[in-house]
Design a protein around this motif. Sequence first.
Motif, mmCIF file in Angstrom:
data_model
loop_
_atom_site.group_PDB
_atom_site.id
_atom_site.type_symbol
_atom_site.label_atom_id
_atom_site.label_comp_id
_atom_site.label_asym_id
_atom_site.label_seq_id
_atom_site.Cartn_x
_atom_site.Cartn_y
_atom_site.Cartn_z
ATOM 1 N N MET A 1 0.843 -1.203 0.000
ATOM 2 C CA MET A 1 0.000 0.000 0.000
ATOM 3 C C MET A 1 0.876 1.250 0.000
ATOM 4 N N ARG A 2 0.628 2.144 -0.945
ATOM 5 C CA ARG A 2 1.406 3.371 -1.019
ATOM 6 C C ARG A 2 0.825 4.425 -0.075
ATOM 7 N N ASP A 3 1.723 5.270 0.453
ATOM 8 C CA ASP A 3 1.299 6.285 1.409
ATOM 9 C C ASP A 3 0.875 7.567 0.698
ATOM 10 N N ASP A 4 0.087 8.376 1.412
ATOM 11 C CA ASP A 4 -0.208 9.729 0.945
ATOM 12 C C ASP A 4 1.098 10.529 0.912
ATOM 13 N N ILE A 5 1.180 11.530 0.037
ATOM 14 C CA ILE A 5 2.420 12.288 -0.111
ATOM 15 C C ILE A 5 2.137 13.791 -0.111
ATOM 16 N N ASP A 6 3.188 14.562 0.091
ATOM 17 C CA ASP A 6 3.110 16.007 -0.080
ATOM 18 C C ASP A 6 3.276 16.351 -1.563
ATOM 19 N N ALA A 7 2.795 17.515 -1.950
ATOM 20 C CA ALA A 7 2.975 17.988 -3.326
ATOM 21 C C ALA A 7 4.464 18.150 -3.621
ATOM 22 N N ARG A 8 4.887 17.691 -4.821
ATOM 23 C CA ARG A 8 6.299 17.792 -5.169
ATOM 24 C C ARG A 8 6.454 17.833 -6.690
ATOM 25 N N LEU A 9 7.577 18.374 -7.127
ATOM 26 C CA LEU A 9 7.791 18.652 -8.540
ATOM 27 C C LEU A 9 7.913 17.384 -9.374
ATOM 28 N N ASP A 10 8.461 16.321 -8.826
ATOM 29 C CA ASP A 10 8.688 15.133 -9.651
ATOM 30 C C ASP A 10 7.390 14.482 -10.127
ATOM 31 N N LEU A 11 6.269 14.820 -9.516
ATOM 32 C CA LEU A 11 4.987 14.348 -10.021
ATOM 33 C C LEU A 11 4.745 14.851 -11.443
ATOM 34 N N PHE A 12 5.241 16.052 -11.741
ATOM 35 C CA PHE A 12 5.098 16.622 -13.073
ATOM 36 C C PHE A 12 6.243 16.217 -13.995
ATOM 37 N N LEU A 13 7.433 16.132 -13.447
ATOM 38 C CA LEU A 13 8.582 15.736 -14.264
ATOM 39 C C LEU A 13 8.417 14.318 -14.788
ATOM 40 N N ASN A 14 7.756 13.465 -14.016
ATOM 41 C CA ASN A 14 7.559 12.071 -14.408
ATOM 42 C C ASN A 14 6.189 11.820 -15.028
ATOM 43 N N ASP A 15 5.426 12.887 -15.262
ATOM 44 C CA ASP A 15 4.077 12.761 -15.840
ATOM 45 C C ASP A 15 3.222 11.762 -15.076
ATOM 46 N N THR A 16 3.291 11.826 -13.757
ATOM 47 C CA THR A 16 2.517 10.932 -12.905
ATOM 48 C C THR A 16 1.021 11.157 -13.112
ATOM 49 N N PRO A 17 0.240 10.119 -13.344
ATOM 50 C CA PRO A 17 -1.203 10.294 -13.521
ATOM 51 C C PRO A 17 -1.856 10.837 -12.248
ATOM 52 N N LEU A 18 -2.707 11.827 -12.409
ATOM 53 C CA LEU A 18 -3.372 12.476 -11.285
ATOM 54 C C LEU A 18 -4.881 12.441 -11.475
ATOM 55 N N MET A 19 -5.587 12.050 -10.430
ATOM 56 C CA MET A 19 -7.042 12.065 -10.427
ATOM 57 C C MET A 19 -7.506 13.322 -9.703
ATOM 58 N N ASP A 20 -8.108 14.229 -10.442
ATOM 59 C CA ASP A 20 -8.577 15.508 -9.905
ATOM 60 C C ASP A 20 -10.059 15.373 -9.601
ATOM 61 N N VAL A 21 -10.423 15.388 -8.311
ATOM 62 C CA VAL A 21 -11.819 15.178 -7.931
ATOM 63 C C VAL A 21 -12.549 16.491 -7.657
ATOM 64 N N ARG A 22 -11.957 17.604 -8.074
ATOM 65 C CA ARG A 22 -12.661 18.883 -7.973
ATOM 66 C C ARG A 22 -13.826 18.926 -8.965
ATOM 67 N N ALA A 23 -14.685 19.908 -8.816
ATOM 68 C CA ALA A 23 -15.816 20.066 -9.723
ATOM 69 C C ALA A 23 -15.318 20.495 -11.106
ATOM 70 N N PRO A 24 -16.069 20.186 -12.155
ATOM 71 C CA PRO A 24 -15.654 20.548 -13.514
ATOM 72 C C PRO A 24 -15.336 22.031 -13.686
ATOM 73 N N VAL A 25 -16.097 22.912 -13.036
ATOM 74 C CA VAL A 25 -15.839 24.341 -13.176
ATOM 75 C C VAL A 25 -14.467 24.713 -12.634
ATOM 76 N N GLU A 26 -14.057 24.063 -11.568
ATOM 77 C CA GLU A 26 -12.721 24.315 -11.015
ATOM 78 C C GLU A 26 -11.644 23.804 -11.958
ATOM 79 N N PHE A 27 -11.893 22.656 -12.547
ATOM 80 C CA PHE A 27 -10.914 22.061 -13.465
ATOM 81 C C PHE A 27 -10.729 22.948 -14.695
#
Length: 363
Positions: free
Chosen positions: A1-27
């Motif tokens: 089981m993977r742990d929750d993490i803090d926001a960090r730059l390598d999430l973008f450098l590695n094109d890590t898939p992200l699930m955005d559960v905000r409302a469509p208007v926010e997206f």
Amino acid sequence: MRDDIDARLDLFLNDTPLMDVRAPVEFRQGAFPNATNLPLLDDEQREAIGIRYKEAGQQSAIELGLELATPDIREQRLRAWSEFARAHPDGYLYCFRGGLRSNTTQAWLREAGINYPLIRGGYKALRRVLLDALSTRLDSQPLQVLAGPTGSGKTELIQAWPTSLDLEGRANHRGSAFGRTFTEQPSQIDWENRIAIDWAKLDREPHGPVLVEDESRLIGRINLLPELQSRMLAAPLIVLEADIQQRIDRLKTDYVRHALAHFEVAEPEAPFEALRDYIANNLHRIRKRLGGLKHQQLQDVLPQAVQGLEKHSDWAGFEYVIESLLTDYYDPMYRYQLEKRSHLVIFRGRHDNILDWLARQAA
């Protein structure tokens, strides 16, 4: 089981898939290129819960959320989230601040037997990571600016040099009165996010100045960041040179062929009429700078230019229009702006000359 993490730059450098559960208007207002919007609440539900929160407090808002989460809605949300989690086992989920919506999503998934980690601080923290990364590079990374007359091929050169930022490409606009590309521009925030990620990824290239195309304050409706524009105005200039016929031929493709191809799909019953109206509207937008006489002259020539192209595949009329725009409108502005920064010019040459020179500088 993977742990929750803090926001960090390598999430973008590695094109890590992200699930955005905000409302469509926010997206729509601002998102990340590696994110998929799978909202917990739709726009109407978000608005209703927000009103309840303001009027009756958090607990009442939570109770309303539970009421709105009917079995059908809960099943729909879980199906979408589960499919994403299975397809992207290395991904993470987030909401705006990493609070109630993230935790609710995570809890529902856990009840369904799926443990999926979230990003603490959510979108707000991820956005701060990108803004900080962009600020760091604006403060420390040397820039070189590629100048050149309209139609000289600056975009092609930017795309050919690996240590460069394609500001116009990310803005989905060519940066002139004729520069729209018939597809929607990103939001300002989306553009900033992409530029920040692109620039951070350049750290993987050989160290050296980052090449950007000379731009005005606006690229379509995208505002160039003031800090970036300030850096660009003081940066060394590389001047791309090209013959007038090469420029005319390039603009025939960029501004006429591409437009006609679009209208052949969008307006199949009258593509040439749509092309004429499109160019006429763009000419009208720059009529003050063209001057009334030149503007009217080009408007008078335009129908014959379109007819010659439609009936005889004859480009002569368009060549005249394009050359007139270059010599009477674009080139005088370019020369005026370049003269003010002529002391910053460090190299002049054609496409291949500049690429060779850049390669020698980077060696």
